[in-house]
Scaffold this motif. Structure first.
Motif, PDB file in Angstrom:
ATOM      1  N   GLY A 159      15.135 -17.953 -38.639  1.00 35.24           N
ATOM      2  CA  GLY A 159      16.234 -17.785 -37.701  1.00 35.24           C
ATOM      3  C   GLY A 159      17.604 -18.047 -38.269  1.00 35.24           C
ATOM      4  N   LEU A 160      17.682 -18.639 -39.463  1.00 32.28           N
ATOM      5  CA  LEU A 160      18.989 -18.849 -40.085  1.00 32.28           C
ATOM      6  C   LEU A 160      19.494 -17.542 -40.682  1.00 32.28           C
ATOM      7  N   PRO A 161      20.809 -17.327 -40.716  1.00 23.90           N
ATOM      8  CA  PRO A 161      21.341 -16.098 -41.328  1.00 23.90           C
ATOM      9  C   PRO A 161      20.963 -16.015 -42.803  1.00 23.90           C
ATOM     10  N   GLY A 162      20.252 -14.972 -43.186  1.00 24.22           N
ATOM     11  CA  GLY A 162      19.817 -14.809 -44.564  1.00 24.22           C
ATOM     12  C   GLY A 162      18.555 -15.558 -44.894  1.00 24.22           C
ATOM     13  N   GLY A 163      18.025 -16.329 -43.946  1.00 29.75           N
ATOM     14  CA  GLY A 163      16.807 -17.085 -44.173  1.00 29.75           C
ATOM     15  C   GLY A 163      15.589 -16.376 -43.612  1.00 29.75           C
ATOM     16  N   GLY A 164      14.458 -17.021 -43.670  1.00 37.62           N
ATOM     17  CA  GLY A 164      13.229 -16.438 -43.162  1.00 37.62           C
ATOM     18  C   GLY A 164      12.131 -17.464 -43.102  1.00 37.62           C
ATOM     19  N   ARG A 165      10.934 -17.019 -42.818  1.00 38.52           N
ATOM     20  CA  ARG A 165       9.809 -17.951 -42.689  1.00 38.52           C
ATOM     21  C   ARG A 165       9.401 -18.555 -44.021  1.00 38.52           C
ATOM     22  N   THR A 166       9.716 -17.889 -45.123  1.00 33.00           N
ATOM     23  CA  THR A 166       9.272 -18.360 -46.438  1.00 33.00           C
ATOM     24  C   THR A 166      10.418 -18.672 -47.391  1.00 33.00           C
ATOM     25  N   GLN A 167      11.653 -18.506 -46.945  1.00 34.32           N
ATOM     26  CA  GLN A 167      12.767 -18.712 -47.866  1.00 34.32           C
ATOM     27  C   GLN A 167      14.010 -19.173 -47.116  1.00 34.32           C
ATOM     28  N   SER A 168      14.884 -19.829 -47.889  1.00 39.90           N
ATOM     29  CA  SER A 168      16.150 -20.294 -47.333  1.00 39.90           C
ATOM     30  C   SER A 168      17.223 -19.230 -47.497  1.00 39.90           C
ATOM     31  N   PRO A 169      18.340 -19.375 -46.811  1.00 41.34           N
ATOM     32  CA  PRO A 169      19.498 -18.532 -47.148  1.00 41.34           C
ATOM     33  C   PRO A 169      19.971 -18.839 -48.566  1.00 41.34           C
ATOM     34  N   SER A 170      20.840 -17.994 -49.098  1.00 42.14           N
ATOM     35  CA  SER A 170      21.422 -18.250 -50.417  1.00 42.14           C
ATOM     36  C   SER A 170      22.193 -19.565 -50.381  1.00 42.14           C
ATOM     37  N   LEU A 171      22.090 -20.319 -51.462  1.00 43.36           N
ATOM     38  CA  LEU A 171      22.702 -21.648 -51.514  1.00 43.36           C
ATOM     39  C   LEU A 171      23.780 -21.696 -52.595  1.00 43.36           C
ATOM     40  N   SER A 172      24.715 -22.605 -52.401  1.00 48.85           N
ATOM     41  CA  SER A 172      25.757 -22.814 -53.411  1.00 48.85           C
ATOM     42  C   SER A 172      25.147 -23.419 -54.664  1.00 48.85           C
ATOM     43  N   ARG A 173      25.773 -23.128 -55.797  1.00 42.46           N
ATOM     44  CA  ARG A 173      25.298 -23.668 -57.075  1.00 42.46           C
ATOM     45  C   ARG A 173      26.095 -24.911 -57.450  1.00 42.46           C
ATOM     46  N   PRO A 174      25.500 -25.818 -58.214  1.00 36.86           N
ATOM     47  CA  PRO A 174      26.245 -26.990 -58.691  1.00 36.86           C
ATOM     48  C   PRO A 174      27.383 -26.567 -59.619  1.00 36.86           C
ATOM     49  N   PRO A 175      28.424 -27.395 -59.747  1.00 38.06           N
ATOM     50  CA  PRO A 175      29.514 -27.053 -60.669  1.00 38.06           C
ATOM     51  C   PRO A 175      29.014 -26.963 -62.109  1.00 38.06           C
ATOM     52  N   ALA A 176      29.732 -26.204 -62.918  1.00 37.14           N
ATOM     53  CA  ALA A 176      29.339 -25.982 -64.312  1.00 37.14           C
ATOM     54  C   ALA A 176      30.504 -26.307 -65.237  1.00 37.14           C
TER      55      ALA A 176
END
Length: 420
Positions: A159-176
């Motif tokens: 139910g989350l935007p970009g998410g699903g039953r088996t995966q999360s939405p896209s996430l931010s990456r740690p600083p580099a």
């Protein structure tokens, strides 16, 4: 081996000179392997096998393996076999996905460590307190984690935007980290194609351009673990619990507490490996995304003889072969045949010098087969690349097996007041 003994423990301690000699030996082997890759690049013309892109992919593939192996190192040095690292990594992946999405990257990293610690504490409870067989407990944690993460992923992400039953939405990456002047100069040298110099420059590019802070943290943890377990009183007491817990108890060490701490920290390391998979290796959480890396981490730890430096070399070996397979160039996979053949020849020579004639002949025959494969073909099926990391892992474990020594009490159920 020259040993000394600490008054609070019956565990032997290596002399500092002997430890430095072992470290130098690891560095020599690593340098020789790197020079071999550079030579194969020049001979075959497969420039991608030591390019900055390939080495960056190798580093990204190696870090979660190294962190999982580091978790196994903490646990097994205290005498507890932790085959549940795979499940703890899965828990860490879920924790990183949930907390990063809702609260940010730092919370995601801490959440992954916390979820992994729960798995580690559960393994400690069953093995250290209740005396359950270590393998049974670890397998149980892996199975339970697979089901729990699958269920909770649907609860948290459906139910989350970009998410699903088996995966999360896209996430931010740690600083580099990027040091632009050094990275640009090294990239220019790497592009020249010079033997060894360009290859070293490619390493510099990897370490100075877009280097994730999680990668830096993982490398620091490898160094810190080596110092803490081999250079501090705490580390001596912990290792004594994996060598002779009864003697350690008689000298005042709280064996139960040390084992519990070690296995919980083991879970924390595995959880951090899960966070790396979610935040650096990919762009979010997916069910069962570890894909057996926890087991490969254990193999890397065994290959490294239960030591951080050797563990890192084992993880790098798997990560490199995995990177060559993922980048998928036909020339790179074909060059890998020659690289494997040379490594097998070296292994055969060492076996023959150690009077292990049968093993030496086997390695020599296999090396001849890979060499013939390289000389008689121009390309390699992609399926070989998929299998290469696992075949390489088995080969090096077979090669190193005769020189391995696990902690003497590893895997044994301990009870206070027991003898031996």
């Amino acid at each position: 081996m020259t040993v000394v003994t600490d008054p609070r423990s019956a565990a032997p301690l290596e002399e500092p000179a002997e430890a430095r000699s072992r470290t130098r030996r690891y560095l020599v082997w690593f340098a020789a392997a790197f020079a071999l890759v550079a030579a194969v690049r020049v001979v075959t013309g497969a420039d991608d096998i030591s390019s900055a892109g390939a080495l960056r992919a190798a580093l990204i593939a190696a870090i979660p393996i190294a962190l999982a192996g580091l978790g196994g190192l903490w646990s097994e040095r205290a005498g507890v076999v932790n085959i549940g690292l795979e499940g703890m990594m899965l828990m860490g992946c879920l924790g990183a996905g949930v907390f990063t999405y809702h609260y940010g990257i730092l919370a995601g990293i801490l959440g992954a460590i916390m979820f992994g610690a729960v798995g580690g504490a559960l393994h400690a409870l069953t093995t250290v307190v209740f005396g359950v067989d270590h393998i049974v407990s670890g397998v149980g944690i892996n199975i339970a984690a697979l089901g729990i993460t699958g269920f909770l992923a649907e609860v948290f992400f459906a139910g989350l935007p970009g998410g699903g039953r088996t995966q999360s939405p896209s996430l931010s990456r740690p600083p580099a980290l990027t040091i632009e002047p050094i990275a640009d100069a090294a990239a220019d040298i790497a592009g020249k194609g010079w033997f060894l110099i360009s290859d070293i420059a490619a390493v510099v590019v990897v370490l100075t351009r877009n280097l994730s802070v999680l990668t830096i943290l993982a490398l620091l943890l490898v160094v810190f673990t080596g110092w803490l377990l081999w250079r501090s009183p705490f580390g001596l007491r912990l290792r004594s619990c994996g060598e002779n817990p009864s003697a350690a108890e008689s000298l005042g060490v709280n064996v139960y507490r040390m084992k519990f701490i070690a296995v919980t920290v083991s879970g924390c390391m595995a959880g951090l490996a899960g966070a790396f998979l979610v935040l650096v290796s990919s762009s979010g959480y997916q069910n069962n995304m570890t894909g057996g890396l926890g087991y490969i981490g254990l193999a890397a730890m065994i290959f490294g003889n239960w030591r951080p430096a050797g563990l890192m070399i084992g993880a790098s070996l798997f990560g490199y072969t995995r990177a060559v397979e993922l980048r998928g160039g036909a020339d790179s996979l074909h060059a890998l045949l020659l690289l494997i053949a040379i490594v097998l020849v070296v292994m055969a020579v060492f076996q023959l010098r150690a009077a292990h004639t049968r093993k030496g002949i086997v390695y020599a025959v296999i090396a001849a087969g890979f060499l013939a494969w390289f000389l008689l073909t121009d390309s390699v099926a992609p399926d070989f690349g998929s299998a290469a990391p696992y075949v390489t892992t088995l080969a090096v474990l077979a090669f190193a097996s005769q020189n391995l020594r696990m902690p003497a009490a590893n895997g044994l159920v301990y009870r206070r007041g027991s003898v031996g």
